[in-house]
Write an enzyme that holds these catalytic residues in place. Structure first.
Site, PDB file in Angstrom:
ATOM      1  N   ASP A  57      24.124  -0.133  -6.373  1.00  0.00           N
ATOM      2  CA  ASP A  57      23.054  -0.915  -5.730  1.00  0.00           C
ATOM      3  C   ASP A  57      21.699  -0.334  -6.115  1.00  0.00           C
ATOM      4  O   ASP A  57      21.276   0.685  -5.564  1.00  0.00           O
ATOM      5  CB  ASP A  57      23.248  -0.893  -4.211  1.00  0.00           C
ATOM      6  CG  ASP A  57      22.146  -1.656  -3.470  1.00  0.00           C
ATOM      7  OD1 ASP A  57      21.306  -2.302  -4.137  1.00  0.00           O
ATOM      8  OD2 ASP A  57      22.126  -1.600  -2.221  1.00  0.00           O
ATOM      9  N   GLU A 137       9.324  25.688 -19.470  1.00  0.00           N
ATOM     10  CA  GLU A 137       9.528  26.950 -18.761  1.00  0.00           C
ATOM     11  C   GLU A 137       9.395  26.698 -17.258  1.00  0.00           C
ATOM     12  O   GLU A 137       8.366  26.993 -16.646  1.00  0.00           O
ATOM     13  CB  GLU A 137       8.495  27.987 -19.209  1.00  0.00           C
ATOM     14  CG  GLU A 137       8.545  28.323 -20.696  1.00  0.00           C
ATOM     15  CD  GLU A 137       7.406  29.239 -21.115  1.00  0.00           C
ATOM     16  OE1 GLU A 137       6.497  29.491 -20.286  1.00  0.00           O
ATOM     17  OE2 GLU A 137       7.409  29.693 -22.276  1.00  0.00           O
ATOM     18  N   GLU A 139       9.408  27.312 -13.538  1.00  0.00           N
ATOM     19  CA  GLU A 139       9.424  28.441 -12.606  1.00  0.00           C
ATOM     20  C   GLU A 139       9.899  27.959 -11.241  1.00  0.00           C
ATOM     21  O   GLU A 139       9.793  26.780 -10.907  1.00  0.00           O
ATOM     22  CB  GLU A 139       8.029  29.053 -12.504  1.00  0.00           C
ATOM     23  CG  GLU A 139       7.524  29.616 -13.830  1.00  0.00           C
ATOM     24  CD  GLU A 139       6.055  29.965 -13.828  1.00  0.00           C
ATOM     25  OE1 GLU A 139       5.622  30.688 -14.756  1.00  0.00           O
ATOM     26  OE2 GLU A 139       5.321  29.510 -12.929  1.00  0.00           O
ATOM     27  N   GLU A 194       8.718  36.542 -11.941  1.00  0.00           N
ATOM     28  CA  GLU A 194       7.368  36.066 -12.239  1.00  0.00           C
ATOM     29  C   GLU A 194       6.333  36.828 -11.402  1.00  0.00           C
ATOM     30  O   GLU A 194       6.652  37.783 -10.704  1.00  0.00           O
ATOM     31  CB  GLU A 194       7.259  34.545 -12.002  1.00  0.00           C
ATOM     32  CG  GLU A 194       7.353  33.709 -13.274  1.00  0.00           C
ATOM     33  CD  GLU A 194       6.211  33.992 -14.245  1.00  0.00           C
ATOM     34  OE1 GLU A 194       5.153  34.493 -13.813  1.00  0.00           O
ATOM     35  OE2 GLU A 194       6.380  33.720 -15.445  1.00  0.00           O
ATOM     36  N   GLU A 201      11.623  33.007 -13.401  1.00  0.00           N
ATOM     37  CA  GLU A 201      11.626  32.123 -14.557  1.00  0.00           C
ATOM     38  C   GLU A 201      12.845  32.416 -15.414  1.00  0.00           C
ATOM     39  O   GLU A 201      13.186  33.585 -15.640  1.00  0.00           O
ATOM     40  CB  GLU A 201      10.352  32.305 -15.393  1.00  0.00           C
ATOM     41  CG  GLU A 201      10.262  31.370 -16.599  1.00  0.00           C
ATOM     42  CD  GLU A 201       8.970  31.562 -17.378  1.00  0.00           C
ATOM     43  OE1 GLU A 201       9.031  31.733 -18.607  1.00  0.00           O
ATOM     44  OE2 GLU A 201       7.888  31.549 -16.745  1.00  0.00           O
ATOM     45  N   HIS A 250       5.268  25.201 -18.038  1.00  0.00           N
ATOM     46  CA  HIS A 250       4.627  25.182 -19.355  1.00  0.00           C
ATOM     47  C   HIS A 250       5.594  24.553 -20.351  1.00  0.00           C
ATOM     48  O   HIS A 250       6.774  24.899 -20.386  1.00  0.00           O
ATOM     49  CB  HIS A 250       4.283  26.599 -19.813  1.00  0.00           C
ATOM     50  CG  HIS A 250       3.429  27.351 -18.847  1.00  0.00           C
ATOM     51  ND1 HIS A 250       3.316  28.721 -18.878  1.00  0.00           N
ATOM     52  CD2 HIS A 250       2.644  26.939 -17.824  1.00  0.00           C
ATOM     53  CE1 HIS A 250       2.494  29.120 -17.909  1.00  0.00           C
ATOM     54  NE2 HIS A 250       2.081  28.048 -17.260  1.00  0.00           N
ATOM     55  N   ARG A 321      -5.256  32.018 -22.146  1.00  0.00           N
ATOM     56  CA  ARG A 321      -4.393  31.341 -21.179  1.00  0.00           C
ATOM     57  C   ARG A 321      -5.176  30.576 -20.113  1.00  0.00           C
ATOM     58  O   ARG A 321      -4.581  30.001 -19.205  1.00  0.00           O
ATOM     59  CB  ARG A 321      -3.439  32.343 -20.523  1.00  0.00           C
ATOM     60  CG  ARG A 321      -2.437  32.916 -21.523  1.00  0.00           C
ATOM     61  CD  ARG A 321      -1.601  34.036 -20.931  1.00  0.00           C
ATOM     62  NE  ARG A 321      -0.742  34.629 -21.955  1.00  0.00           N
ATOM     63  CZ  ARG A 321       0.515  34.277 -22.205  1.00  0.00           C
ATOM     64  NH1 ARG A 321       1.061  33.309 -21.483  1.00  0.00           N
ATOM     65  NH2 ARG A 321       1.218  34.860 -23.135  1.00  0.00           N
ATOM     66  N   GLU A 339       1.613  24.709 -26.662  1.00  0.00           N
ATOM     67  CA  GLU A 339       2.089  24.866 -25.288  1.00  0.00           C
ATOM     68  C   GLU A 339       1.111  24.172 -24.342  1.00  0.00           C
ATOM     69  O   GLU A 339      -0.048  24.577 -24.245  1.00  0.00           O
ATOM     70  CB  GLU A 339       2.192  26.356 -24.935  1.00  0.00           C
ATOM     71  CG  GLU A 339       2.606  26.612 -23.497  1.00  0.00           C
ATOM     72  CD  GLU A 339       2.435  28.076 -23.096  1.00  0.00           C
ATOM     73  OE1 GLU A 339       3.123  28.514 -22.170  1.00  0.00           O
ATOM     74  OE2 GLU A 339       1.596  28.768 -23.714  1.00  0.00           O
ATOM     75  N   ARG A 341       0.059  23.750 -20.684  1.00  0.00           N
ATOM     76  CA  ARG A 341       0.265  24.666 -19.566  1.00  0.00           C
ATOM     77  C   ARG A 341       0.101  24.016 -18.188  1.00  0.00           C
ATOM     78  O   ARG A 341       0.332  24.658 -17.170  1.00  0.00           O
ATOM     79  CB  ARG A 341      -0.699  25.846 -19.688  1.00  0.00           C
ATOM     80  CG  ARG A 341      -0.443  26.697 -20.928  1.00  0.00           C
ATOM     81  CD  ARG A 341      -1.480  27.799 -21.097  1.00  0.00           C
ATOM     82  NE  ARG A 341      -1.554  28.684 -19.944  1.00  0.00           N
ATOM     83  CZ  ARG A 341      -0.699  29.663 -19.673  1.00  0.00           C
ATOM     84  NH1 ARG A 341       0.335  29.870 -20.481  1.00  0.00           N
ATOM     85  NH2 ARG A 341      -0.844  30.421 -18.613  1.00  0.00           N
TER      86      ARG A 341
END
Length: 450
Positions: A57, A137, A139, A194, A201, A250, A321, A339, A341
């Site tokens: 359904d 990645e 977490e 982490e 992680e 990330h 970063r 990457e 982030r």
């Protein structure tokens, strides 16, 4: 137990079901909001599932269809078969198959199926000659349960980044999770504590984008189930505890063409090709709209604030970063990648990967100019310096992000008319409910003061 209507992959699954004494099959799919759903059938019904599909359904699933259009069909993908690494109290063995959803009225793939949305994005990339690889990645936090088995926000340990026992009490839990993942075919690269207390992680190897999106849903299920065996609650909520780091997802992306990494150029800055730079430009161009999909909850924006390692500013760099996109170091040409982030693990991985792919391909197809990388810490910039560098910020809340999504035709088209409409409707409702709610913070701050 074979049929002339079965593919060789499906026949292989039937053999494996028999060899491994599987009792039940969980036919798994995902709703628009990213919640994994499943229909359980006896293993004896496996051949029927492959040849006829299993009906359900659809009107009971968020964002699917109206009650007068409720009959839908699950068609299992035999390449996703895996025995689940835990048993229930009666020692019953179950296995999982991820399914595509079909509309019984048209007998075609259902346009509201998030897995189809990603498949369409992959098809677009394939039409341009690219294979898309992804590696997220995700977490998560581990919390204690109370005496009734309900989740608390009491962290399981007091460890920090890369800490060892005795501060990191979750090594055994992570070990059991890794064993479970490996039993299901994952290749785990690393695991660690982490930055925040109770935060962890586990990284698994990259794969094609569809397999990786499937793996994210599986990963979340395995983490929760094995944590529960340890009387712990695992959560992928982006920011369960205020004033500490939140959980991100990330996501590393690369394009391959004719077996070679299209993002790599020995002579390019950071060894990035022009294709990679245009892909980056596309993601930066559509970043505000992407945010609604990659950070889809009210709570997501408690993570996206300066000072807690989450990106806020629309820029890119290599080692920096504080930028939205980073170019990680790579030992080999095949490992060159970018990457993103900003995503967090509350997102629907199928929709998140789809909008990333479409945004990047838009940059390639429209030959967008990639801005210069920013190597300085953007968190230290004042508003004037950010304007000088031309750095915009991500939306500050879910409402702003959905507004950006509604203005961005490329990202709305990536979702398709059905998913786009239902996603915007659901997220606008969520944000409005948040606006009219009264939080405990407000009670504590204002109740006795005024």
């Amino acid at each position: 137990m074979t049929s002339e209507n079965l593919s060789s992959e499906a026949e292989g699954v039937l053999d494996e079901i028999e060899e491994k004494d599987v009792d039940f099959l969980r036919l798994q799919f995902t709703d628009i909001l990213g919640t994994v759903k499943n229909v359980s059938i006896p293993a004896e019904q496996a051949e029927k599932a492959f040849t006829e599909g299993i009906y359900f359904d659809g009107s009971s699933i968020d964002g699917f269809v109206r009650i007068q259009e409720s009959d839908m069909r699950l068609e299992p993908d035999p390449t996703t078969f895996a025995v689940l690494p835990w048993r229930n109290s009666e020692k019953v063995t179950s296995a999982r198959l991820i399914c595509d959803v079909h509309d019984t009225t048209t007998d075609k793939p259902f346009t509201g199926d998030p897995r189809l949305v990603l498949q369409d994005a992959i098809d677009r990339a394939n039409d341009l000659g690219y294979q898309v690889n992804a590696a997220p990645e995700p977490e998560f936090f581990l919390f204690e349960e109370d005496e009734n088995g309900n989740a608390t926000t009491t962290t399981h340990d007091s460890g920090g980044y890369f800490d060892l026992a005795p501060k990191d009490l979750a090594q055994d839990v992570r070990g059991d999770i890794i064993y479970g993942l490996e039993e299901m075919g994952f290749e785990v690269e690393a695991s660690h504590h982490e930055v925040a207390e109770g935060q962890h992680e586990i990284n698994f190897t990259y794969d094609d984008a569809l397999s990786t999106a499937d793996n994210v849903g599986t990963f979340r299920s395995v983490v929760r189930a094995i944590a529960a065996e340890h009387d712990l609650h695992a959560t992928f909520m982006p920011k369960p505890i205020p004033r500490i780091n939140g959980s991100g997802m990330h996501t590393h992306l690369s394009l391959f063409q004719d077996g070679e990494n299209a993002f790599h150029d020995d002579d390019g800055e950071f060894n990035l090709s022009e294709t990679a730079r245009k892909f980056i430009a596309g993601i930066l161009e559509h970043a505000p709209a992407i945010t609604a999909v990659c950070n889809p909850t009210v709570n997501s924006y408690k993570r996206l604030v300066p000072g807690y390692e989450a990106p806020v500013y629309i820029a890119w760099s290599d080692v920096n970063r504080s930028a939205l996109i980073r170019k990680p170091a790579a030992r080999t040409p095949a490992a060159s990648r970018i990457e993103l982030r900003s995503p967090d693990p509350s997102c629907n991985p199928y929709l998140a990967f789809a909008v990333m792919i479409h945004a990047g391909l838009d940059g390639i197809e429209n030959d967008l100019d990639c801005p210069d990388p920013v190597r300085e810490n953007i968190y230290d910039f004042d508003e004037e310096k950010r304007e000088e560098y031309g750095i915009d910020t991500l939306p500050e809340n879910l409402g702003e992000a959905v507004d950006e999504l509604e203005k961005d035709e490329v990202i709305l088209d990536a979702l398709g008319p059905h998913v786009g409409e239902k996603f915007v409707e659901a997220k606008n409702q969520e944000f409005q409910e948040y606006l009219v709610d009264v939080s405990q913070w407000e009670i504590d701050r204002y109740l006795e003061k005024y």
